[in-house]
Write an enzyme that holds these catalytic residues in place. Structure first.
Site, mmCIF file in Angstrom:
data_model
loop_
_atom_site.group_PDB
_atom_site.id
_atom_site.type_symbol
_atom_site.label_atom_id
_atom_site.label_comp_id
_atom_site.label_asym_id
_atom_site.label_seq_id
_atom_site.Cartn_x
_atom_site.Cartn_y
_atom_site.Cartn_z
ATOM 1 C CG HIS A 1 -0.257 -0.260 2.516
ATOM 2 N ND1 HIS A 1 0.658 0.616 3.056
ATOM 3 C CD2 HIS A 1 -0.318 -1.302 3.394
ATOM 4 C CE1 HIS A 1 1.101 0.154 4.206
ATOM 5 N NE2 HIS A 1 0.539 -1.026 4.429
ATOM 6 C CD GLN B 1 8.958 -4.395 12.178
ATOM 7 O OE1 GLN B 1 8.322 -5.419 12.315
ATOM 8 N NE2 GLN B 1 8.901 -3.661 11.076
ATOM 9 N NE ARG C 1 -2.090 -8.579 11.057
ATOM 10 C CZ ARG C 1 -0.773 -8.506 11.177
ATOM 11 N NH1 ARG C 1 -0.160 -7.345 11.062
ATOM 12 N NH2 ARG C 1 -0.049 -9.596 11.403
ATOM 13 C CB VAL D 1 1.535 6.475 4.712
ATOM 14 C CG1 VAL D 1 0.565 6.981 3.647
ATOM 15 C CG2 VAL D 1 2.967 6.817 4.339
ATOM 16 C CG HIS E 1 4.263 -1.669 2.016
ATOM 17 N ND1 HIS E 1 2.951 -2.065 1.969
ATOM 18 C CD2 HIS E 1 4.820 -2.359 3.041
ATOM 19 C CE1 HIS E 1 2.724 -2.965 2.911
ATOM 20 N NE2 HIS E 1 3.834 -3.165 3.580
ATOM 21 C CB SER F 1 -2.349 -1.850 8.405
ATOM 22 O OG SER F 1 -2.199 -3.233 8.674
#
Ligand code: AMP
Length: 282
Positions: free
Chosen positions: A34, A153, A187, A176, A37, A185
């Site tokens: 998306h 992370q 998900r 973003v 990325h 995300s």
């Protein structure tokens, strides 16, 4: 755009880059790409000579088999997007080449993983640490790009790079969001229309908490109010809503304007677990 499946195929490109003094930017992903990325990819393209994007859904970082099995796989759509972004190389490894055997090592990040994601997803960061280390060893980038969306992370990866002396720089890209504030995300595509609406509870409460803190209200009182708001939403199940130091992940009981602080949230919306965070004092 060159697609490769095995680390050995990459070696000649890496050597060529080294000989010609070119820099390699690396964007590791689990696919279902998306705009979030794509921002990492644009940051890499801007600051390095070649960009490598990997797509690999890493089984050992999932602590729910269902979450792993339902993780969206959209490889041909992803490759189209990457082509449009003019990515130089795409690494698409298969499970067997990455894990010829189940790794027996376990990474422990100490206090960094006793809280928030580490506490709610035991073993998750060990799985992240192992795959990121493998990918760094295979690609050997000069700069690796990660999203602020996964704040804990980021802290874990910085620790791996320092503790294991990976010869690379870590670059962080801001989160973003959709126009209404929902963090992008992979998900999100599993949310129903109703769940998508309710998912805004994460961002709305992050913003609410930020405004309350900056207005001088006490953190624990603000947090209590927010926990109630989540309890009142039948589709939501809150895992945590915490004020932390974004580097050490020390959990704060009170807000101190002189300390770097971020608020982090994780909540299920229906069956989909979402996370988000907002810097208060960057
Ligand atoms: P994933 O495919 O979810 O493992 O994410 C791959 C990389 O993209 C990670 O560094 C994420 O932090 C980053 N990322 C995911 N979502 C976003 C977002 N909404 N904004 C910025 N970066 C993101």
């Amino acid at each position: 755009m060159q697609v490769f499946n095995y680390g050995a195929e990459w070696q000649k490109n890496w050597l060529q880059a080294l000989k010609t003094d070119k820099t390699i930017g690396f964007v590791p992903t689990m696919g279902a790409l998306h705009e979030g990325h794509l921002e990492l990819i644009r940051a890499s393209k801007k600051s390095t000579d070649f960009t490598v994007v990997s797509i690999f859904v890493n089984p050992i970082q999932f602590n729910s088999q269902e979450d792993f099995e339902k993780y969206p796989i959209l490889t041909s759509q992803d490759l189209d997007l990457l082509q449009k972004e003019k990515v130089d190389f795409v690494y698409l490894p298969n499970q067997e080449s990455i894990y010829p055997e189940k790794p027996i090592i376990n990474l422990d990040f100490g206090n960094l993983e006793r809280v928030l994601e580490g506490k709610f997803r035991p073993g998750h960061f060990s799985g992240v640490g192992i795959i990121v280390s493998k990918l760094f060893n295979i690609i050997r980038p000069n700069i690796a790009f990660f999203g602020q969306k996964d704040l804990q992370q980021v802290a874990i990866i910085k620790k791996i790079v320092t503790d294991l002396s990976f010869p690379l720089k870590v670059s962080i890209v801001p989160t973003v969001r959709e126009k209404d504030g929902l963090a992008l995300s992979s998900r999100n595509m599993r949310l129903s229309i109703e769940e998508r609406e309710k998912a805004l509870i994460l961002f709305n409460n992050l913003e609410f908490a930020k405004n309350e803190l900056l207005a001088g209200n006490k953190w624990l009182a603000v947090r209590k109010q927010i926990i109630h708001a989540f309890k009142d939403e039948p589709l939501a199940k809150l895992d945590y809503f915490e004020l932390v130091d974004p580097e050490t992940f020390q959990v704060f009981e009170e807000f101190d304007r002189s300390k770097k602080s971020s608020i982090c949230v994780a909540s299920f919306i229906g069956n989909v677990r979402l996370i988000d965070n907002l810097p208060i004092i960057p």
